[in-house]
Design a protein around this motif. Structure first.
Motif, PDB file in Angstrom:
ATOM      1  N   VAL A 191     -16.037  -7.486   1.183  1.00 54.76           N
ATOM      2  CA  VAL A 191     -15.858  -6.151   2.057  1.00 54.76           C
ATOM      3  C   VAL A 191     -17.216  -5.603   2.441  1.00 54.76           C
ATOM      4  CG1 VAL A 191     -13.698  -5.517   1.703  1.00 54.76           C
ATOM      5  CG2 VAL A 191     -15.503  -4.346   0.507  1.00 54.76           C
TER       6      VAL A 191
ATOM      7  N   VAL B 275      -3.321   1.820   5.829  1.00 55.75           N
ATOM      8  CA  VAL B 275      -4.548   1.443   5.291  1.00 55.75           C
ATOM      9  C   VAL B 275      -5.476   1.042   6.107  1.00 55.75           C
ATOM     10  CG1 VAL B 275      -3.480   0.308   2.998  1.00 55.75           C
ATOM     11  CG2 VAL B 275      -3.550  -0.906   5.127  1.00 55.75           C
ATOM     12  N   MET B 276      -7.047   1.063   5.828  1.00 59.57           N
ATOM     13  CA  MET B 276      -7.929   0.520   6.697  1.00 59.57           C
ATOM     14  C   MET B 276      -8.045  -0.706   6.338  1.00 59.57           C
ATOM     15  SD  MET B 276      -9.095   3.199   8.326  1.00 59.57           S
ATOM     16  CE  MET B 276     -10.664   2.870   8.960  1.00 59.57           C
ATOM     17  N   THR B 277      -8.794  -1.575   7.441  1.00 59.72           N
ATOM     18  CA  THR B 277      -9.151  -3.093   7.205  1.00 59.72           C
ATOM     19  C   THR B 277      -9.897  -3.289   5.784  1.00 59.72           C
ATOM     20  OG1 THR B 277      -9.363  -3.153   9.552  1.00 59.72           O
ATOM     21  CG2 THR B 277     -10.287  -4.877   8.378  1.00 59.72           C
ATOM     22  N   ARG B 278     -10.826  -2.387   5.576  1.00 63.90           N
ATOM     23  CA  ARG B 278     -11.464  -2.540   4.551  1.00 63.90           C
ATOM     24  C   ARG B 278     -10.729  -2.616   3.157  1.00 63.90           C
ATOM     25  NH1 ARG B 278     -16.767  -2.144   3.107  1.00 63.90           N
ATOM     26  NH2 ARG B 278     -17.324  -1.463   5.021  1.00 63.90           N
ATOM     27  N   GLN B 279      -9.679  -1.782   3.088  1.00 65.70           N
ATOM     28  CA  GLN B 279      -8.702  -1.670   1.957  1.00 65.70           C
ATOM     29  C   GLN B 279      -7.951  -2.982   1.799  1.00 65.70           C
ATOM     30  OE1 GLN B 279      -7.277   2.055   3.490  1.00 65.70           O
ATOM     31  NE2 GLN B 279      -7.146   2.622   1.302  1.00 65.70           N
ATOM     32  N   VAL B 280      -7.518  -3.564   2.881  1.00 64.93           N
ATOM     33  CA  VAL B 280      -6.869  -4.697   3.085  1.00 64.93           C
ATOM     34  C   VAL B 280      -7.405  -5.840   2.585  1.00 64.93           C
ATOM     35  CG1 VAL B 280      -5.658  -6.410   4.516  1.00 64.93           C
ATOM     36  CG2 VAL B 280      -5.105  -4.028   4.891  1.00 64.93           C
TER      37      VAL B 280
ATOM     38  N   GLU C  84     -10.121  -5.713   0.662  1.00 65.66           N
ATOM     39  CA  GLU C  84     -10.394  -5.814  -0.870  1.00 65.66           C
ATOM     40  C   GLU C  84      -9.483  -6.378  -1.706  1.00 65.66           C
ATOM     41  OE1 GLU C  84     -11.024  -1.438  -1.353  1.00 65.66           O
ATOM     42  OE2 GLU C  84     -13.096  -1.541  -1.139  1.00 65.66           O
ATOM     43  N   MET C  85      -8.017  -5.885  -1.322  1.00 62.07           N
ATOM     44  CA  MET C  85      -6.660  -6.439  -1.631  1.00 62.07           C
ATOM     45  C   MET C  85      -6.643  -7.836  -1.612  1.00 62.07           C
ATOM     46  SD  MET C  85      -4.340  -2.979  -0.684  1.00 62.07           S
ATOM     47  CE  MET C  85      -3.194  -3.210  -1.989  1.00 62.07           C
TER      48      MET C  85
ATOM     49  N   ARG D   6      -6.109   3.291  11.195  1.00 59.44           N
ATOM     50  CA  ARG D   6      -5.555   2.546   9.999  1.00 59.44           C
ATOM     51  C   ARG D   6      -4.170   1.712  10.531  1.00 59.44           C
ATOM     52  NH1 ARG D   6      -4.164   7.353   6.028  1.00 59.44           N
ATOM     53  NH2 ARG D   6      -3.729   8.341   8.065  1.00 59.44           N
TER      54      ARG D   6
ATOM     55  N   ALA E 233       0.758  -1.230  -0.087  1.00 63.16           N
ATOM     56  CA  ALA E 233       0.094   0.126  -0.155  1.00 63.16           C
ATOM     57  C   ALA E 233       0.943   1.243  -0.151  1.00 63.16           C
ATOM     58  CB  ALA E 233      -0.972  -0.019   1.315  1.00 63.16           C
TER      59      ALA E 233
END
Length: 104
Positions: free
Chosen positions: A70, A57-62, A64-65, A99, A53
């Motif tokens: 999500v 990063v937020m948990t949601r971004q992790v 998604e990746m 984050r 990243a």
């Protein structure tokens, strides 16, 4: 004195635990002699995503990746728990805004 310190360090080191009669792998504390490969594969993937990243990063971004759905909160909470566990063990750092980022 050095024997006592060695004994204290050995007793404080994480050891495999038992859950339901099965051995489970605990997440080791980050230390100079502990390799990232000591982590279970899913935790290694989480660390790789946070490293890739551009910033914290937020948990949601992790999620998604990693390909986690999500939109479903119950899918994100176990991931958040893993991120917090990695933070508690010194592998990641949690920012005041929630984050996550890598340790310097």
């Amino acid at each position: 004195m050095s024997e006592q310190l060695a004994d204290e360090r050995a007793s404080a080191a994480p050891a495999p635990g038992q859950v339901g009669g099965r051995a489970v792998m605990l997440i080791p504390h980050r230390a100079p002699d502990v390799e990232e490969t000591a982590l279970p594969p899913d935790y290694q993937r989480i660390l790789a995503v946070v490293r890739q990243a551009a910033g914290p990063v937020m948990t949601r971004q992790v999620g998604e990746m990693l390909g986690v759905d999500v939109r479903v909160r119950s899918k994100l909470e176990p991931l958040r728990g893993k991120l917090v566990r990695l933070t508690d063990r010194g592998w990641l750092r949690k920012m005041p805004d929630g984050r996550f980022t890598t340790r310097l």
